[in-house]
Design a protein around this motif. Structure first.
Motif, PDB file in Angstrom:
ATOM      1  N   GLN A   5      58.444  33.849 -19.459  1.00 37.30           N
ATOM      2  CA  GLN A   5      58.587  34.074 -17.968  1.00 37.30           C
ATOM      3  C   GLN A   5      57.200  34.656 -17.340  1.00 37.30           C
ATOM      4  O   GLN A   5      56.853  34.316 -16.177  1.00 37.30           O
ATOM      5  CB  GLN A   5      59.542  35.377 -17.637  1.00 37.30           C
ATOM      6  CG  GLN A   5      60.897  35.090 -18.089  1.00 37.30           C
ATOM      7  CD  GLN A   5      61.577  33.879 -17.082  1.00 37.30           C
ATOM      8  OE1 GLN A   5      61.217  34.011 -15.855  1.00 37.30           O
ATOM      9  NE2 GLN A   5      62.404  33.240 -17.454  1.00 37.30           N
ATOM     10  N   ALA A   6      56.368  35.278 -18.250  1.00 35.99           N
ATOM     11  CA  ALA A   6      55.115  35.641 -17.810  1.00 35.99           C
ATOM     12  C   ALA A   6      54.129  34.431 -17.479  1.00 35.99           C
ATOM     13  O   ALA A   6      53.497  34.470 -16.320  1.00 35.99           O
ATOM     14  CB  ALA A   6      54.364  36.578 -19.010  1.00 35.99           C
ATOM     15  N   MET A   7      54.280  33.464 -18.342  1.00 33.97           N
ATOM     16  CA  MET A   7      53.658  32.313 -17.977  1.00 33.97           C
ATOM     17  C   MET A   7      54.011  31.494 -16.840  1.00 33.97           C
ATOM     18  O   MET A   7      53.111  31.031 -15.922  1.00 33.97           O
ATOM     19  CB  MET A   7      53.700  31.324 -19.214  1.00 33.97           C
ATOM     20  CG  MET A   7      53.004  31.568 -20.587  1.00 33.97           C
ATOM     21  SD  MET A   7      53.350  30.446 -22.019  1.00 33.97           S
ATOM     22  CE  MET A   7      52.998  28.875 -21.358  1.00 33.97           C
ATOM     23  N   LEU A   8      55.293  31.516 -16.645  1.00 34.58           N
ATOM     24  CA  LEU A   8      55.762  30.748 -15.107  1.00 34.58           C
ATOM     25  C   LEU A   8      55.215  31.655 -13.977  1.00 34.58           C
ATOM     26  O   LEU A   8      54.742  30.981 -13.069  1.00 34.58           O
ATOM     27  CB  LEU A   8      57.304  30.702 -15.216  1.00 34.58           C
ATOM     28  CG  LEU A   8      57.945  29.814 -16.127  1.00 34.58           C
ATOM     29  CD1 LEU A   8      59.382  30.138 -16.100  1.00 34.58           C
ATOM     30  CD2 LEU A   8      57.542  28.498 -15.627  1.00 34.58           C
ATOM     31  N   ARG A   9      55.324  33.105 -13.930  1.00 36.91           N
ATOM     32  CA  ARG A   9      54.798  33.755 -13.140  1.00 36.91           C
ATOM     33  C   ARG A   9      53.221  33.505 -12.698  1.00 36.91           C
ATOM     34  O   ARG A   9      52.700  33.168 -11.624  1.00 36.91           O
ATOM     35  CB  ARG A   9      54.940  35.355 -13.369  1.00 36.91           C
ATOM     36  CG  ARG A   9      56.434  35.768 -12.809  1.00 36.91           C
ATOM     37  CD  ARG A   9      56.813  37.325 -13.157  1.00 36.91           C
ATOM     38  NE  ARG A   9      56.205  37.840 -14.153  1.00 36.91           N
ATOM     39  CZ  ARG A   9      57.082  38.179 -15.307  1.00 36.91           C
ATOM     40  NH1 ARG A   9      58.184  37.775 -15.272  1.00 36.91           N
ATOM     41  NH2 ARG A   9      56.399  38.813 -16.263  1.00 36.91           N
ATOM     42  N   GLU A  12      52.887  30.287 -10.974  1.00 35.22           N
ATOM     43  CA  GLU A  12      53.350  30.382  -9.764  1.00 35.22           C
ATOM     44  C   GLU A  12      52.236  31.194  -8.840  1.00 35.22           C
ATOM     45  O   GLU A  12      51.834  30.521  -7.786  1.00 35.22           O
ATOM     46  CB  GLU A  12      54.501  31.145  -9.507  1.00 35.22           C
ATOM     47  CG  GLU A  12      55.698  30.017  -9.892  1.00 35.22           C
ATOM     48  CD  GLU A  12      57.033  30.881  -9.887  1.00 35.22           C
ATOM     49  OE1 GLU A  12      57.139  32.197  -9.620  1.00 35.22           O
ATOM     50  OE2 GLU A  12      58.005  30.423 -10.238  1.00 35.22           O
ATOM     51  N   GLN A  13      51.468  31.972  -9.449  1.00 37.07           N
ATOM     52  CA  GLN A  13      50.514  32.712  -8.779  1.00 37.07           C
ATOM     53  C   GLN A  13      49.033  31.709  -8.537  1.00 37.07           C
ATOM     54  O   GLN A  13      48.571  31.885  -7.511  1.00 37.07           O
ATOM     55  CB  GLN A  13      49.972  34.081  -9.602  1.00 37.07           C
ATOM     56  CG  GLN A  13      50.938  34.880  -9.510  1.00 37.07           C
ATOM     57  CD  GLN A  13      50.600  36.328 -10.441  1.00 37.07           C
ATOM     58  OE1 GLN A  13      49.714  36.266 -11.330  1.00 37.07           O
ATOM     59  NE2 GLN A  13      51.376  37.566 -10.416  1.00 37.07           N
ATOM     60  N   LEU A  14      49.073  30.973  -9.675  1.00 38.54           N
ATOM     61  CA  LEU A  14      47.979  30.012  -9.613  1.00 38.54           C
ATOM     62  C   LEU A  14      48.040  29.094  -8.609  1.00 38.54           C
ATOM     63  O   LEU A  14      47.319  28.812  -7.800  1.00 38.54           O
ATOM     64  CB  LEU A  14      47.613  29.593 -10.772  1.00 38.54           C
ATOM     65  CG  LEU A  14      46.520  28.571 -11.080  1.00 38.54           C
ATOM     66  CD1 LEU A  14      44.984  29.314 -10.621  1.00 38.54           C
ATOM     67  CD2 LEU A  14      46.226  28.153 -12.495  1.00 38.54           C
ATOM     68  N   GLN A  15      49.440  28.539  -8.277  1.00 40.02           N
ATOM     69  CA  GLN A  15      49.862  27.677  -7.420  1.00 40.02           C
ATOM     70  C   GLN A  15      49.456  28.059  -6.025  1.00 40.02           C
ATOM     71  O   GLN A  15      48.927  27.531  -5.063  1.00 40.02           O
ATOM     72  CB  GLN A  15      51.246  27.322  -7.510  1.00 40.02           C
ATOM     73  CG  GLN A  15      51.279  26.216  -8.780  1.00 40.02           C
ATOM     74  CD  GLN A  15      53.032  25.709  -8.648  1.00 40.02           C
ATOM     75  OE1 GLN A  15      53.509  26.535  -8.696  1.00 40.02           O
ATOM     76  NE2 GLN A  15      52.956  24.253  -8.836  1.00 40.02           N
ATOM     77  N   ASP A  16      49.873  29.564  -5.769  1.00 44.97           N
ATOM     78  CA  ASP A  16      49.625  30.086  -4.571  1.00 44.97           C
ATOM     79  C   ASP A  16      48.210  30.159  -4.193  1.00 44.97           C
ATOM     80  O   ASP A  16      47.887  29.992  -3.013  1.00 44.97           O
ATOM     81  CB  ASP A  16      50.455  31.363  -4.597  1.00 44.97           C
ATOM     82  CG  ASP A  16      51.799  31.544  -4.700  1.00 44.97           C
ATOM     83  OD1 ASP A  16      52.596  30.246  -4.220  1.00 44.97           O
ATOM     84  OD2 ASP A  16      52.587  32.383  -4.811  1.00 44.97           O
ATOM     85  N   ARG A  17      47.297  30.582  -4.979  1.00 46.45           N
ATOM     86  CA  ARG A  17      46.059  30.763  -4.861  1.00 46.45           C
ATOM     87  C   ARG A  17      45.539  29.341  -4.648  1.00 46.45           C
ATOM     88  O   ARG A  17      44.414  29.459  -3.493  1.00 46.45           O
ATOM     89  CB  ARG A  17      45.260  31.554  -6.175  1.00 46.45           C
ATOM     90  CG  ARG A  17      45.625  32.868  -6.253  1.00 46.45           C
ATOM     91  CD  ARG A  17      44.990  33.686  -7.331  1.00 46.45           C
ATOM     92  NE  ARG A  17      43.808  33.201  -7.932  1.00 46.45           N
ATOM     93  CZ  ARG A  17      43.321  33.284  -9.114  1.00 46.45           C
ATOM     94  NH1 ARG A  17      43.866  34.038  -9.981  1.00 46.45           N
ATOM     95  NH2 ARG A  17      42.229  32.725  -9.504  1.00 46.45           N
ATOM     96  N   ILE A  18      45.986  28.279  -5.119  1.00 45.11           N
ATOM     97  CA  ILE A  18      45.280  26.921  -4.774  1.00 45.11           C
ATOM     98  C   ILE A  18      45.615  26.612  -3.485  1.00 45.11           C
ATOM     99  O   ILE A  18      44.882  26.034  -2.695  1.00 45.11           O
ATOM    100  CB  ILE A  18      46.046  26.073  -6.133  1.00 45.11           C
ATOM    101  CG1 ILE A  18      45.080  26.428  -7.417  1.00 45.11           C
ATOM    102  CG2 ILE A  18      45.428  24.659  -5.690  1.00 45.11           C
ATOM    103  CD1 ILE A  18      45.708  25.564  -8.364  1.00 45.11           C
ATOM    104  N   GLY A  19      46.891  26.879  -3.075  1.00 43.41           N
ATOM    105  CA  GLY A  19      47.275  26.673  -1.935  1.00 43.41           C
ATOM    106  C   GLY A  19      46.526  27.629  -0.673  1.00 43.41           C
ATOM    107  O   GLY A  19      46.255  26.637   0.291  1.00 43.41           O
ATOM    108  N   GLU A  20      46.301  28.749  -1.017  1.00 38.99           N
ATOM    109  CA  GLU A  20      45.471  29.408   0.001  1.00 38.99           C
ATOM    110  C   GLU A  20      43.854  28.622   0.154  1.00 38.99           C
ATOM    111  O   GLU A  20      43.623  28.808   1.020  1.00 38.99           O
ATOM    112  CB  GLU A  20      45.550  30.879  -0.579  1.00 38.99           C
ATOM    113  CG  GLU A  20      46.701  31.441  -0.395  1.00 38.99           C
ATOM    114  CD  GLU A  20      46.791  33.068  -1.200  1.00 38.99           C
ATOM    115  OE1 GLU A  20      45.641  33.386  -1.551  1.00 38.99           O
ATOM    116  OE2 GLU A  20      47.634  33.687  -1.149  1.00 38.99           O
ATOM    117  N   PHE A  21      43.395  28.395  -1.042  1.00 42.83           N
ATOM    118  CA  PHE A  21      42.122  27.802  -1.393  1.00 42.83           C
ATOM    119  C   PHE A  21      42.147  26.435  -0.348  1.00 42.83           C
ATOM    120  O   PHE A  21      41.216  26.194   0.464  1.00 42.83           O
ATOM    121  CB  PHE A  21      41.603  27.516  -2.455  1.00 42.83           C
ATOM    122  CG  PHE A  21      41.127  28.958  -3.375  1.00 42.83           C
ATOM    123  CD1 PHE A  21      40.529  29.923  -2.788  1.00 42.83           C
ATOM    124  CD2 PHE A  21      41.582  28.919  -4.810  1.00 42.83           C
ATOM    125  CE1 PHE A  21      40.161  31.100  -3.265  1.00 42.83           C
ATOM    126  CE2 PHE A  21      41.054  30.293  -5.526  1.00 42.83           C
ATOM    127  CZ  PHE A  21      40.444  31.256  -4.797  1.00 42.83           C
TER     128      PHE A  21
END
Length: 104
Positions: A5-9, A12-21
């Protein structure tokens, strides 16, 4: 033991940051395009202004009336003729330019 679960979170956080970048990169690209377009326009205006100045300098003995006409035409074409902003684009009336026109 690996916390899935921690790895999935974390993913997901990394995907969000990539989207923002990616969004920020797109905004910067639009800004650069605007700056390049403005630079092209300013370069063209600079060439035109230099050509006018060159033509004026080639005249053998410009008389007072010709100089006033030349400056008046530059002002009408949208350029500053005052010593404060000479040659730059005008975005409205300039009291310094108008005062310079009255002196000529």
């Amino acid at each position: 033991m690996i916390d899935k679960q921690a790895m999935l979170r974390q993913i997901e956080q990394l995907q969000d940051r990539i989207g923002e970048f990616y969004q920020e990169l797109g905004e910067l690209k639009l800004l650069i395009n605007d700056l390049m377009e403005e630079n092209g326009q300013l370069a063209l205006e600079n060439v035109n202004l230099r050509e006018r100045a060159h033509l004026y300098a080639e005249e053998k003995s410009p008389v007072h009336g010709e100089a006033a006409r030349y400056l008046g035409q530059l002002y009408e074409d949208g350029f500053h003729i005052c010593n404060v902003n000479y040659g730059s684009l005008r975005k409205g009336e300039c009291l310094f330019c108008l005062q310079s026109l009255q002196r000529v």
